[in-house]
Design a protein around this motif. Structure first.
Motif, short mmCIF file in Angstrom:
data_model
loop_
_atom_site.label_atom_id
_atom_site.label_comp_id
_atom_site.label_asym_id
_atom_site.label_seq_id
_atom_site.Cartn_x
_atom_site.Cartn_y
_atom_site.Cartn_z
N THR A 38 0.82 -1.21 0.00
CA THR A 38 0.00 0.00 0.00
C THR A 38 0.86 1.26 0.00
O THR A 38 0.61 2.21 -0.76
CB THR A 38 -0.94 0.00 1.21
OG1 THR A 38 -1.78 -1.16 1.15
CG2 THR A 38 -1.80 1.25 1.26
N THR A 70 -4.82 -6.06 -4.10
CA THR A 70 -4.43 -4.96 -3.21
C THR A 70 -4.23 -3.68 -4.00
O THR A 70 -4.71 -2.60 -3.61
CB THR A 70 -3.14 -5.33 -2.45
OG1 THR A 70 -3.38 -6.49 -1.64
CG2 THR A 70 -2.68 -4.19 -1.56
N LEU A 74 -6.67 0.02 -4.61
CA LEU A 74 -6.10 1.36 -4.44
C LEU A 74 -6.25 2.22 -5.68
O LEU A 74 -5.91 3.41 -5.66
CB LEU A 74 -4.61 1.24 -4.07
CG LEU A 74 -4.30 0.61 -2.71
CD1 LEU A 74 -2.82 0.27 -2.61
CD2 LEU A 74 -4.72 1.55 -1.59
#
Length: 420
Positions: A38, A70, A74
């Motif tokens: 992240t 992931t 985002l």
């Protein structure tokens, strides 16, 4: 940001002690940090904030579905180089309109699958590919949005096996023929030449080669617009390096500023395709010491990971930091030792005469910077099951690819009738 740190003398991934994962899944195993993934993506997003830029994760660096998901959550797109990677990206939740299909040898079947999916762009690398894509798109009654990958003949100063932007490399259209090939693309049915693509290599730690390549791309853009070809997209590829040992990777803010200074007034949407710089330092490989072997002339630390699990040292002479999972005490006895695996190849060597603290059988060791081109390049050589992959988030972890059993590996094969 390092999420792999010692706490109370034990190496952790975020808030999870690595021995706890080893007890649950066995060794060797790959471990990725959700926090590190992240943070790496947000570093790109923050650096390019305010620019018309899209980050498309280069799936080849690590194609685990949970890793891709992931990034998708985002806001990332995906850069893929096969139909399989495209299907992985779609399965992980990347919208088709955020997928770019790269690669020097796409089949007609892959072209059709990409057009059926409605992806953002196909990066074309040769005249035969242009002609094949034109035939496929025309047969489907659609128009393929394309960028042509040009080879700017820029030396990236990286390892020969990961350099892609010199004239002797197999990638892209030779610089001297690029304008002619765009003219051919504009004349072919079923093609919409909208962009220019470039990618000069991987693990670059200097901005100068990027600047040289991007300036050549802008030069080409102006020439193509003068020819009446409406270039609206610039695909700048990836290639930013990470720190394995003593490298000093470029600052992302400086990189973004350089991109803005060169492309900011062109009215183009910029696509970036980072891979290694998003996942490399977000993953480690954990192995267990089998034996410490004292030879006549040197010592060997034999671990249960091997070249089939992490091939980079064998393939590229790559360096990975190796540390004990149990933190050494003060003033440890440091001595050189060869770190090797159990595969029957002399090349099954991770490090030669690496200074390490004393370790014994059954102790755990961690190979750092293994999140990129680790598990994704692994194999079952010597009928060794693929290492499981684990994703950690805070104090929890999940197995995101289990270790197959040897029975399952054998069951995947078939005996012909005349041997049955």
């Amino acid at each position: 940001m390092s999420v792999f740190t010692y706490r109370n003398g034990v190496l952790h991934a975020e808030d999870v002690a690595l021995p706890a994962i080893a007890d649950a899944v066995g060794t060797p195993f790959y471990c990725y940090s959700h926090a590190a993934l992240t943070a790496a993506y947000r570093s790109y997003a923050d650096a390019f904030e305010g620019q018309d830029a899209a980050v498309c994760y280069a799936v080849k660096a690590n194609s685990n579905l949970a890793v891709i998901r992931t990034f998708a959550d985002l806001g990332a797109g995906a850069d893929v180089v096969s139909e399989g990677e495209m299907r992985r990206a779609l399965a992980a939740g990347v919208p088709a309109e955020r997928i770019v299909f790269s690669g020097v040898g796409k089949t007609r079947g892959e072209m059709r699958a990409a057009l059926e999916a409605g992806i953002h762009q196909i990066n074309v690398e040769s005249v035969p590919e242009l002609e094949a894509l034109s035939e496929v798109a025309t047969s489907m009654g659609v128009e393929a949005p394309i960028a042509i990958r040009v080879n700017p003949d820029v030396d990236a100063g990286t390892h020969a096996k990961i350099a892609t932007g010199k004239k002797e490399n197999k990638f892209g259209i030779d610089w001297d023929h690029a304008r002619e090939v765009y003219g051919r693309a504009a004349a072919l049915p079923g093609l919409a030449p909208l962009g220019i693509a470039v990618h000069i290599g991987s693990q670059l730690t200097d901005l100068a080669p990027f600047r040289a390549a991007y300036e050549r791309v802008v030069e080409l853009l102006h020439a193509l617009r003068a020819d009446g070809i409406d270039i609206r997209r610039l695909d700048l590829g990836g290639g930013l390096g990470i720190r394995y040992r003593e490298e000093s990777p470029p600052d992302l803010t400086a990189y973004a500023g350089m991109v803005r200074s060169i492309t900011g007034n062109l009215g183009c949407r910029v696509t970036l395709e980072p891979g290694r710089s998003l996942v490399g330092n977000a993953g480690i490989l954990v192995a267990r010491v089998i034996f410490v072997k004292q030879g006549l002339h040197r010592r060997f630390l034999i671990v249960d990971a091997a070249m089939n699990d992490l091939i980079r040292p064998t393939l590229y002479d790559a360096y990975h930091a190796i540390v004990p999972v149990r933190e050494p005490g003060p003033n440890p006895d440091i001595a050189p030792i060869d770190v090797v695996g159990p595969v029957c190849e002399s090349g099954d060597t991770f490090a030669l005469q690496r200074p390490l603290p004393a370790m014994g059988a059954d102790e755990l060791v961690a190979f750092h910077s293994a999140g990129a081109y680790g598990a994704v390049m692994s194999s079952t050589y010597n009928t060794r099951p693929l290492a499981p992959e684990v994703l950690v988030r805070g104090d929890a972890f999940a197995v995101v690819r289990p270790r197959p059993s040897i029975e399952a590996m054998l069951a995947a094969e078939r005996m012909p009738d005349w041997l049955a």
